[in-house]
Structure formats: C-alpha cells, structure tokens
Scaffold this motif. Structure first.
Motif, PDB file in Angstrom:
ATOM      1  N   LYS A  74      23.476  -5.490 -25.202  1.00 11.09           N
ATOM      2  CA  LYS A  74      24.335  -4.700 -25.859  1.00 11.09           C
ATOM      3  C   LYS A  74      24.121  -3.294 -27.085  1.00 11.09           C
ATOM      4  N   GLY A 334      28.343  -7.577 -31.266  1.00 12.14           N
ATOM      5  CA  GLY A 334      28.428  -6.009 -30.337  1.00 12.14           C
ATOM      6  C   GLY A 334      29.416  -6.158 -30.549  1.00 12.14           C
ATOM      7  N   ARG A 336      32.818  -3.464 -28.070  1.00 12.97           N
ATOM      8  CA  ARG A 336      33.874  -3.642 -26.310  1.00 12.97           C
ATOM      9  C   ARG A 336      33.971  -1.440 -27.036  1.00 12.97           C
ATOM     10  N   ALA A 363      31.167  -5.960 -23.959  1.00 11.48           N
ATOM     11  CA  ALA A 363      29.662  -5.239 -24.991  1.00 11.48           C
ATOM     12  C   ALA A 363      28.894  -5.120 -25.178  1.00 11.48           C
ATOM     13  N   TYR A 364      28.602  -5.235 -23.341  1.00 10.78           N
ATOM     14  CA  TYR A 364      27.333  -4.432 -22.440  1.00 10.78           C
ATOM     15  C   TYR A 364      27.363  -3.821 -21.344  1.00 10.78           C
TER      16      TYR A 364
END
Length: 409
Positions: A74, A334, A336, A363-364
C-alpha cells in the motif's frame, strides 16, 4: 590439400591476426570489496603497466528488487522501501516519494511540516557528506578524517533517533506530513549541534584543504568535462564541481525551499579536489539552512488535514468513533490514489533523485520508477578513469559518492 576451414573459421583466423597484440597489458578485477569500491561494485580494468587503458564497471546485485516490491505494498507501507534504496540519505527518498504521491492526492502540507522536512533532509545531507568525506579520505590514506567525521555523524543519528526511534531507517517523512509529532526538546538539541558544526568543518579543512599529500592525490585527478557529464547523466556535486550551477532546490523549489537563503557552491576544475571543495561548502550551506529552519519554524499542524490519508491521533482514536473508523480503514485497506502519473525531483546528497509514480486508482502503486543519481554517476566511470593511474582509480570513484543500493533497485 583442399582448404578444409569453414567460412566461419576463416573469419575467426582473420580476426585473430588483425587483433593488435599488447604483451604489456593485463586485465585486473578490482572489487567488490570495502574499502575502495564501497560495496558490490566490480571494475574490470585493462592495464598497461599502471595506466588504465580500459575500464568496465559492473554494479553487482543487492537482490532487493525494491521497484517491483512497490507494486505489492500500500502507498503508506511503501515508505519503508524508500528508506532502503539509499541508506545514507533515507529521508531524501522518503521526501521525494511523499511529494510525488501528495501531488497525485492534491493535498496541502502545513507550513510546519514543510519546514520540518527541509530541516531533516538537510541534516540527512550532512550525514551523507560526512560518511562520504570520512570513507573517501580513508581510501586515500587519511585515517584521522574518518574518526572526525564519524564523531559528528553520531550526533546526527542520535537526533534522528530522538525524532523517530530509529537511527537510519527512520520512515519519518510520510505521505501527508510526518510520522510523529516532533519530540519535546528537539529545538535545543539541534541548535546545540548546528551551532558547533561550522567549527567542525573548519577542522576538516585544517586537516585536508592545504595538505600537500591530499592535494597531490586529488588535484588534476578524475577530470571530466561538463558536456561529457551531461551526456553520461552525471548530476549533483560532480556536475557543480565542473562549474554548472544546477540544484533542484533552486531550479524546482519544493516544500518551502524558496523561503531559505543559501548558495549553490561551484568550482571549475572538475577534478577530485574540486568535488571535495564543493561538498565541504555544501555542508556549510546545509548547516545554514538548518539554522534558518530552527529560527523560523512555523507553528501549527505537523500533518495535513486529510483524515482519509493521515492516521488520526491516538488519543482521538481512543475517544472518537469517527477517528477509530478512519484508523481501521487506512490500516486495513489503505487509501486510494486518483489515477495519474507524476515525476517528482529533489536534490539528494548524490545528485538528482526522481520518483515516477503511476496510479491506477487503487490503494497500491501501479508502477514506481526511481531515478537514482548513483546509477547515472557510475555510468561515467570509464570516461573518468581511462588514461589515469591505477592508484588514481580509487580517488576517482571515491569522489563520485555512490551508494550501490541507489543503483540496483
């Protein structure tokens, strides 16, 4: 007898006969070892006596794969990866990554957090230059300098530990501000250190600047022209030692750098000695910036007003349901980041450090590419050392101030 050689064998014979024979030359593997090559760098040197005819650098492998690891972390978790890219200037990497993601999020960082970031990044520059000066002098044979530089570096590491609980991998600069509220007593602690630091730099110069042995080992050694450095991607103090006055803190001001008064040191000789003089003066200028940050530190929040990105205060988390929900969602899911791509540049102790961050709206991170200054600088190794003596190779590559984690990511 008929000619039984194939066409391919004929070409090999012709190539072998055409190849110039050099009975005096030998190939030497230099490195990887500490000291001299400072890690996993290996140099394949072709020597004619003690003169380097050809040099091929091999940056080796640290097996970290950090750029790929970003994609499985994240955004906030990935801060810990940035610490480990350049372990001598980890806060510079925290800083650049945080600025890039904050641009995608379009969040505003409070003045207090901006000034605190500048102060800590300049302390990081001092920390990095001290390690460089101590190890560079040790490579050439000046042992006392290493002990002097480690003395001041220890004070800086204790300051970092005071702020974050960690000496090196601090992860203190986070997306949205700082990881923790600045500790009580930080003002006095840093003031005590920075007031005394210029006198320590005077000691370094007393030992080296007019030292005949130091001058003999560094002046006229490892010379590169500015056009050559630009062609090979060299940045930072090496470029400024050739006379090009470029620094990302001035050219692309960020995090309130425009409010600080400091100079960009340059030289014209573009040799090992000039790089030494530039970095020593940079230490004085960084101390000047830290002093200004202490005296003019704004009051207010140390994190942005962005509850969907920044973890709430622990006191609020224990007493307010909304804060508890935000904390739970940020930690487990996490946050966005809007789709888009951004390239952010800062001036690290080694040169231009850039983070290219691509978001696909999750979120990554979709992709994070790091433009590490050490990689660009190391490319120029053959241009710098070919035609010089073997002993001068040590001085030349030491003047680059590279970190191999900054090259193999």
């Amino acid at each position: 007898m008929p000619d039984l050689l194939t066409e391919f064998e004929h070409e090999e014979v012709i190539a072998a006969e055409a190849k110039e024979y050099h009975p005096r030359r030998m190939v030497l593997n230099m490195g990887p070892q500490h000291p001299s090559t400072h890690g996993v760098l290996r140099l394949k040197l072709e020597l004619d006596g003690e003169t380097v005819v050809k040099a091929e650098p091999d940056i080796g492998y640290l097996h970290t794969g950090i750029e790929k690891e970003f994609e499985s972390k994240k955004y906030q978790q990935a801060v810990t990866l940035t610490d480990r890219i350049d372990y001598l200037s980890n806060l510079s990497n925290n800083f650049c990554y945080a600025l890039a993601v904050e641009r995608l999020l379009e969040i505003e960082i409070p003045p207090m957090a901006q000034w605190m970031r500048v102060m800590l990044v300049e302390l990081t520059r001092l920390n990095s230059h001290l390690v460089w000066l101590g190890t560079h002098a040790l490579d050439i044979g000046a042992m006392s300098m290493f002990l002097y530089c480690m003395r001041e570096r220890e004070d800086i590491l204790r300051i970092f530990e005071m702020f974050s609980g960690q000496r090196m991998m601090t992860s203190y600069i986070r997306i949205g501000g700082l990881a923790l509220e600045p500790p009580r007593g930080w003002h006095k602690r840093i003031t005590t250190f920075i007031d005394a630091f210029p006198s320590k730099v005077d000691e370094y110069e007393d030992l080296l600047t007019e030292n005949r042995i130091w001058i003999g080992r560094t002046k006229g050694v490892g010379v590169m022209s500015v056009p050559d450095m630009l062609e090979w991607g060299v940045t930072g103090p090496m470029l400024r030692a050739g006379g090009l006055k470029y620094d990302a803190r001035k050219e692309n001001p960020h995090s309130s750098y425009e409010h600080f008064d400091f100079e960009i040191p340059t030289r014209q000789e573009s040799d090992v000695y000039a790089r030494y003089r530039v970095r020593v003066e940079e230490m004085r200028q960084s101390a000047r910036i830290v002093k200004q940050a202490i005296d003019g530190m704004p009051s207010g929040r140390w994190t942005a007003d962005a509850p969907h990105v920044v973890l709430p205060d622990r006191d609020k988390m224990k007493t307010e349901m909304e804060a508890l929900i935000y904390h739970f969602k940020i930690v487990t899911e996490g946050f966005r980041v809007p789709e888009g791509a951004v390239y952010q540049v800062v001036e690290s102790p080694r040169g231009e450090l850039g983070y290219y961050v691509v978001s696909d709206g999750t979120a990554y991170p979709y992709r994070v590419f790091v433009r590490g200054p050490s990689f660009g600088n190391l490319q120029a190794t053959p241009k710098m050392v070919e035609g010089t003596l073997l002993a001068d190779v040590i001085a030349s590559i030491g003047s680059m101030d590279f970190v191999l984690g900054d090259s193999d990511r």
